[in-house]
Each structure stands twice: as structure tokens, then as C-alpha cells.
Design a protein around this motif. Sequence first.
Motif, mmCIF file in Angstrom:
data_model
loop_
_atom_site.group_PDB
_atom_site.id
_atom_site.type_symbol
_atom_site.label_atom_id
_atom_site.label_comp_id
_atom_site.label_asym_id
_atom_site.label_seq_id
_atom_site.Cartn_x
_atom_site.Cartn_y
_atom_site.Cartn_z
ATOM 1 N N ALA A 199 -17.032 -14.869 66.366
ATOM 2 C CA ALA A 199 -15.948 -15.364 65.511
ATOM 3 C C ALA A 199 -15.548 -14.296 64.496
ATOM 4 N N PRO A 200 -14.292 -13.849 64.523
ATOM 5 C CA PRO A 200 -13.857 -12.824 63.572
ATOM 6 C C PRO A 200 -13.837 -13.364 62.144
ATOM 7 N N LYS A 201 -14.281 -12.542 61.214
ATOM 8 C CA LYS A 201 -14.359 -12.960 59.813
ATOM 9 C C LYS A 201 -13.107 -12.582 59.028
ATOM 10 N N ASN A 202 -12.292 -11.701 59.596
ATOM 11 C CA ASN A 202 -11.085 -11.270 58.896
ATOM 12 C C ASN A 202 -10.058 -10.776 59.912
ATOM 13 N N LEU A 206 -10.264 -9.679 64.057
ATOM 14 C CA LEU A 206 -9.445 -10.356 65.061
ATOM 15 C C LEU A 206 -8.598 -9.345 65.816
ATOM 16 N N ARG A 207 -8.006 -8.406 65.095
ATOM 17 C CA ARG A 207 -7.202 -7.367 65.744
ATOM 18 C C ARG A 207 -8.061 -6.561 66.727
ATOM 19 N N THR A 208 -9.287 -6.258 66.330
ATOM 20 C CA THR A 208 -10.188 -5.502 67.203
ATOM 21 C C THR A 208 -10.469 -6.268 68.486
ATOM 22 N N ILE A 209 -10.681 -7.579 68.367
ATOM 23 C CA ILE A 209 -10.924 -8.415 69.548
ATOM 24 C C ILE A 209 -9.736 -8.366 70.493
#
Length: 289
Positions: A199-202, A206-209
Motif C-alpha cells: 500500500a503506497p503511503k504517499n 503510488l507513482r512508482t507503483i
Amino acid sequence: MRYKRILTFLLMFSLIFPSLSFADATPGDVIITLGQDLTETQKEAILKEMNAPENPQTVVVTNAEEHQYLGNYIPKARIGNKALSSASITIGEKGSGLDVTISNHITLITEEMYANALITAGVKDATIYVTGPFDVSGTAALTGIIKAYEISSDQVIPEDVKQIANEEMVETTKLSEKIGADDAAALMAKIKDEIAKNAPKNDEELRTIIVNAANDLGITLTDADIDRLMDLFKKLMDLNIDWNQVGEQLNLAKEKLTNFLESEEGQSFLNKLKEFFVNLIDAIKNLFK
């Protein structure tokens, strides 16, 4: 290609809202959704095409409802002024998964796009067939299936969930015009898969995912593509999905994939695939004799 489509569907099957299901429907029950603007002759033809039971439970979809849920994402002219696409939903056994098939008359939305959007809306464990009286976009069918779900389960899907499901379908459609339908659906599923695992924290995570998912699939995204996906998945993450449950469902999906490949059906598919390539190579060799 078939293997990729199977993997895409299995990933999408796992990305659900566990609290929503066809709780009050019995496996085998059939619900039909019909566009309001079908003529009586067209209705009869579609019901025959669907092999609908006598006097089925029917849900009518209006063009106003299409515009309500798609008007923010698709130009009005593309939605049109008539609701024509229709669907048959057969309730499946718990854990059977979602199986979507479309006829040749559905021109804009693919099976994977329907599946992805419906899973976001919480629809699962059903066999769905989508068609129209002639070539149509298929937008009315999604609205109808979600509407039928609410009626059959006696549960109300929150408006924000309906909106994000439609937005997701539209965004996948836009991507498909650039990278192809299979890759677009696979990308959406893979991003969800990675969010479930980590789960992305920021925004940066999220962009990296998103970027890594595209790279893994060999897909090139523009900055504008990434920004749109960022906006979509930030909304999706705000819907309080039980991501632990998503992870558990992913494990089940992997088991389903393994079971398919080891099954008689799966082995038959692999053998036919091998036979096809052997015959293709022989045909090429014969050209140069």
C-alpha cells in the motif's frame, strides 16, 4: 494471448469489495438488463440470443442513467441519446468468479474492461453476457449490470463507488486506444495487485507503483497518462477497500491459474497451442522448398 487474458481476468477477479456480493440471490438465478430504447422486436431478439428463461427478472436502463454515470468522463455525443446495450447476469456459486462475454455488437468496451469496472463496483461470482441489437458502444450495459446487482442483492452501492467504477472503465478505454485493450486491462489489474501487496503511503510511492507496473509489462506511458492514473487510483484508495482481503484473494487467483494449467482443459489448450506453432513452422519451411 489467451494465457495473458486468463492471467488478466484472474488478477481482476481478486480485486473486490468483500462486503458486497449477490447475497440474496440464488446460484442459477438470471437477471436481464435491457436498454429502454429497444423496440419490442429488438427485445425479443436479444432475449432469444441470451437464451433467457421465461418471464425473467428484468431491469430497464435509461439513457439518462448512462449520462448520469458516464457524462463526466465521456463526451455526450459518444454516449448517444439511446440506451440499447443489454446484459444477462447468471448468479454463480460463491467463489466461482466473474466471467464476462460480449457479442460482436459491443464495439467500445471489452470483456476485460467490463470485468475490471464491475469488480470495482463489487460485483462477483456471476456469468455475464453483453450484447446489443446492432453495433453499439456498450455503455448502457455497465449501468444496467450495476443496477441489477443492487436489486438482486437488496444493497445500495454508494454513488462514489458507481462513479469510480465508470471512471475506471473509461480510463481503461482511453488507454486501450493507445496501447491495446489487453495491455490496458492488464496494467490496471497489475497496479491494483501492487497496491494490495505494498500500500503506497504517499503520491511518490503510488507513482512508482504505476511506472514500475507499466515497465514490467513493456508499456510506455506519458506523463499525462501517469497523472490520470494517479488521480484514478487515489480515488480508488479513498474507498476504504480491505486490501488484506485483496491479498488473500490474489492467492486464490494464483491457485486458480495453476489449477487451470494443470487441468484437462488447460493441458488441451497448451497442446493445441504447441500444435499450432509446429504446423506454422512446417508451413513456413514448405514455402522455401
